[in-house]
Design a protein around this motif. Structure first.
Motif, PDB file in Angstrom:
ATOM      1  N   UNK A 126       0.766  -1.423  -0.043  1.00 28.43           N
ATOM      2  CA  UNK A 126       0.168   0.064   0.050  1.00 28.43           C
ATOM      3  C   UNK A 126       0.930   1.211  -0.158  1.00 28.43           C
ATOM      4  N   UNK A 127       2.149   1.271  -0.117  1.00 25.13           N
ATOM      5  CA  UNK A 127       3.132   2.605  -0.225  1.00 25.13           C
ATOM      6  C   UNK A 127       3.051   3.036   1.030  1.00 25.13           C
ATOM      7  N   UNK A 128       3.397   2.526   2.295  1.00 23.44           N
ATOM      8  CA  UNK A 128       3.565   2.966   3.587  1.00 23.44           C
ATOM      9  C   UNK A 128       4.987   2.918   3.883  1.00 23.44           C
ATOM     10  N   UNK A 129       5.230   4.024   4.577  1.00 24.91           N
ATOM     11  CA  UNK A 129       6.707   4.248   4.971  1.00 24.91           C
ATOM     12  C   UNK A 129       6.887   3.472   6.205  1.00 24.91           C
ATOM     13  N   UNK A 130       7.954   3.031   6.694  1.00 19.55           N
ATOM     14  CA  UNK A 130       8.293   2.026   7.650  1.00 19.55           C
ATOM     15  C   UNK A 130       9.150   0.968   7.397  1.00 19.55           C
ATOM     16  N   UNK A 131       9.391   0.332   8.355  1.00 20.94           N
ATOM     17  CA  UNK A 131      10.405  -0.901   8.346  1.00 20.94           C
ATOM     18  C   UNK A 131      10.443  -1.760   9.508  1.00 20.94           C
ATOM     19  N   UNK A 132      10.999  -3.127   9.193  1.00 20.69           N
ATOM     20  CA  UNK A 132      11.176  -3.917  10.575  1.00 20.69           C
ATOM     21  C   UNK A 132      12.198  -3.231  11.695  1.00 20.69           C
ATOM     22  N   UNK A 133      11.959  -3.562  12.950  1.00 23.87           N
ATOM     23  CA  UNK A 133      12.822  -3.555  13.812  1.00 23.87           C
ATOM     24  C   UNK A 133      13.580  -4.966  14.258  1.00 23.87           C
ATOM     25  N   UNK A 134      14.755  -5.272  13.694  1.00 23.32           N
ATOM     26  CA  UNK A 134      15.581  -6.482  13.467  1.00 23.32           C
ATOM     27  C   UNK A 134      16.547  -6.404  14.596  1.00 23.32           C
ATOM     28  N   UNK A 135      16.722  -7.676  15.068  1.00 28.43           N
ATOM     29  CA  UNK A 135      17.983  -8.046  15.598  1.00 28.43           C
ATOM     30  C   UNK A 135      18.951  -8.360  14.448  1.00 28.43           C
ATOM     31  N   UNK A 136      20.379  -8.512  14.826  1.00 28.65           N
ATOM     32  CA  UNK A 136      21.301  -8.777  13.968  1.00 28.65           C
ATOM     33  C   UNK A 136      21.093 -10.174  13.124  1.00 28.65           C
ATOM     34  N   UNK A 137      20.409 -11.082  13.977  1.00 27.47           N
ATOM     35  CA  UNK A 137      19.997 -12.412  13.385  1.00 27.47           C
ATOM     36  C   UNK A 137      18.845 -12.193  12.664  1.00 27.47           C
ATOM     37  N   UNK A 138      17.997 -11.221  12.892  1.00 23.27           N
ATOM     38  CA  UNK A 138      16.637 -11.257  12.237  1.00 23.27           C
ATOM     39  C   UNK A 138      17.068 -10.381  10.456  1.00 23.27           C
ATOM     40  N   UNK A 139      18.054  -9.491  10.853  1.00 23.93           N
ATOM     41  CA  UNK A 139      18.537  -8.771   9.741  1.00 23.93           C
ATOM     42  C   UNK A 139      18.978  -9.829   8.528  1.00 23.93           C
ATOM     43  N   UNK A 140      19.796 -10.688   9.064  1.00 20.08           N
ATOM     44  CA  UNK A 140      20.721 -11.652   8.317  1.00 20.08           C
ATOM     45  C   UNK A 140      19.512 -12.441   7.456  1.00 20.08           C
ATOM     46  N   UNK A 141      18.476 -12.849   8.059  1.00 23.09           N
ATOM     47  CA  UNK A 141      17.200 -13.671   7.487  1.00 23.09           C
ATOM     48  C   UNK A 141      16.346 -12.830   6.867  1.00 23.09           C
ATOM     49  N   UNK A 142      16.348 -11.519   6.800  1.00 20.60           N
ATOM     50  CA  UNK A 142      15.555 -10.588   6.263  1.00 20.60           C
ATOM     51  C   UNK A 142      15.500 -10.906   4.371  1.00 20.60           C
ATOM     52  N   UNK A 143      14.423 -11.160   4.128  1.00 22.28           N
ATOM     53  CA  UNK A 143      14.699 -11.199   2.574  1.00 22.28           C
ATOM     54  C   UNK A 143      15.143 -10.063   1.588  1.00 22.28           C
ATOM     55  N   UNK A 144      14.948  -8.902   2.105  1.00 18.69           N
ATOM     56  CA  UNK A 144      15.571  -7.956   1.558  1.00 18.69           C
ATOM     57  C   UNK A 144      16.930  -7.670   1.780  1.00 18.69           C
ATOM     58  N   UNK A 145      17.432  -8.209   2.772  1.00 21.15           N
ATOM     59  CA  UNK A 145      18.863  -8.057   3.051  1.00 21.15           C
ATOM     60  C   UNK A 145      19.604  -9.609   2.016  1.00 21.15           C
ATOM     61  N   UNK A 146      18.742 -10.470   1.974  1.00 18.51           N
ATOM     62  CA  UNK A 146      19.482 -11.476   1.032  1.00 18.51           C
ATOM     63  C   UNK A 146      19.191 -11.238  -0.403  1.00 18.51           C
ATOM     64  N   UNK A 147      18.248 -10.461  -0.722  1.00 13.05           N
ATOM     65  CA  UNK A 147      18.104 -10.269  -2.023  1.00 13.05           C
ATOM     66  C   UNK A 147      18.950  -9.065  -2.681  1.00 13.05           C
ATOM     67  N   UNK A 148      19.631  -8.422  -1.897  1.00 14.46           N
ATOM     68  CA  UNK A 148      20.521  -7.396  -2.156  1.00 14.46           C
ATOM     69  C   UNK A 148      22.063  -7.981  -2.369  1.00 14.46           C
ATOM     70  N   UNK A 149      22.058  -9.104  -2.117  1.00 21.11           N
ATOM     71  CA  UNK A 149      23.490  -9.565  -2.156  1.00 21.11           C
ATOM     72  C   UNK A 149      24.547  -9.079  -1.227  1.00 21.11           C
TER      73      UNK A 149
END
Length: 395
Positions: free
Chosen positions: A322-345
């Motif tokens: 829906x085009x809404x600004x924001x983002x997840x609050x991640x731990x480091x482990x969460x970030x490493x599993x985040x699909x956006x993190x993995x998609x960006x090599x």
């Protein structure tokens, strides 16, 4: 050996330990040939710094594997006259020297900027230290957390009982220690650019305490000009905007958190329509008056209930849809599993002689058409013979 090819042809001689080694690390990541000068048999202490060792209990630290990757190592003892001559001969073939010790270290050894300039008029010397080369603290030993504490960036605890977590009074990672390398690399490259057009080198300096002091310029500048500025009437007296609930963190249904970033009206409207709460659109959140805190409190309570109805992943999907600004609050482990993190090599693989295949965070710089793939850091003096043989051939 290095990550990219952008700085191919740039040769940098590095005399640095611990965090200042990151200056050459950034340059090597971008393609520079960084020749690290290390004391024979001793090397950079960062090689074994940190709570975890790679490969075996005495193995390399992760900071070493990052900051010294892609470099070459030459073993020289700069207290020895013959090795000083070799160092100056190397400097004559290089574009820049990184002095990453206490300010004035190379001068003390007799191979400072004046001597380097005699060997190479176009040489750039980038001095990187904690306290800088002047001021009453210039001789004080220091380190990363001290930079932040000096500048008011570090929230330090002084408990009555022994602390059970963190170091240096806090669990917050140091800021200036990691920013130091980027500022140093920027200063060095700017000076090399100047030298290429003028034919004359220069001496630039970056200090950890100055990096920390400049990291939040709006806070420091406001304090410097307290008597020449005044509160903006569209902000609350506590320093927040009246629509602060639209830029706040909220707990989600799965016990995680989301950072809502819809301060801009279009994002706010998109959100309220998506969640079926158009009634909140008419709540006035831009005017600062006596009722502003109550209106913000009403919206915050409504948002807290709304965000508790979906999981973090569901909210991210809704934000994207829906085009809404924001983002997840991640731990480091969460970030490493985040699909956006993995998609960006964001990582690369490298083979370690004892630990096997390792995966590391890549440079945040991306170069179209190139793959980031630096070599592991060198052993102490690994390239001494090769570098010096080329030096002899060039004479």
């Amino acid at each position: 050996m290095s990550g990219y090819s952008l700085l191919s042809g740039l040769c940098v001689l590095e005399v640095a330990q611990l965090a200042p080694s990151s200056v050459g690390g950034h340059l090597a990541d971008l393609g520079a040939d960084v020749i690290k000068v290390e004391v024979p048999g001793v090397g950079d202490p960062v090689r074994v710094g940190g709570a975890r060792a790679v490969g075996d209990p005495t193995g390399a630290s992760f900071m070493h594997l990052r900051w010294n990757r892609g470099k070459r190592s030459v073993a020289l003892d700069l207290r020895d006259d013959a090795d000083k001559r070799t160092f100056l001969a190397l400097a004559a073939t290089c574009d820049a020297v990184v002095e990453g010790m206490r300010g004035g270290y190379l001068d003390w050894l007799g191979v400072g900027y004046d001597r380097l300039r005699q060997a190479n008029p176009k040489i750039v010397l980038c001095t990187v230290s904690g306290m800088g080369s002047d001021g009453p603290y210039r001789t004080m030993g220091t380190g990363g957390p001290v930079f932040d504490a000096y500048a008011g960036l570090r929230d330090v605890r002084t408990p009555t009982d022994p602390p059970t977590a963190g170091m240096a009074g806090s669990t917050t990672p140091p800021i200036a220690m990691y920013a130091l390398g980027a500022y140093g690399a920027m200063a060095l490259l700017a000076a090399v650019h100047s030298a290429s057009s003028t034919g004359t080198g220069t001496h630039v300096e970056v200090a950890g305490i100055d990096v920390a002091a400049a990291w939040m310029p709006d806070l420091a500048d406001a304090e410097l000009n307290r008597d020449r500025s005044l509160p903006r009437p569209t902000w609350l007296p506590d320093g927040r905007l009246p629509d602060w609930p639209r830029l706040e963190a909220y707990r989600t249904a799965d016990g995680e958190a989301i950072l809502f970033g819809s301060h801009v009206d279009k994002f706010w409207r998109n959100f309220l329509i998506a969640v079926g709460r158009p009634d909140l659109i008419d709540v006035e959140l831009t005017t600062v008056d006596a009722d502003a805190p109550a209106r913000a409190d009403h919206v915050w309570r409504a948002l807290r209930e709304i965000f508790a109805t979906r999981t973090r992943a569901q909210w991210i999907d809704l934000f994207v849809e829906h085009g809404i600004a924001g983002g997840p609050v991640n731990s480091v482990a969460d970030m490493l599993d985040d699909p956006h993190f993995r998609a960006r090599t964001n990582t690369y693989l490298v083979e370690h002689p004892t630990a096997g295949e390792l995966e590391f965070i890549a440079s945040p710089v991306r170069v179209r058409g190139e793959k980031f793939s630096p070599a592991l850091p060198p052993e102490i003096g690994e390239h001494t013979a090769d570098v010096l043989s080329h030096l002899s051939a060039s004479r």
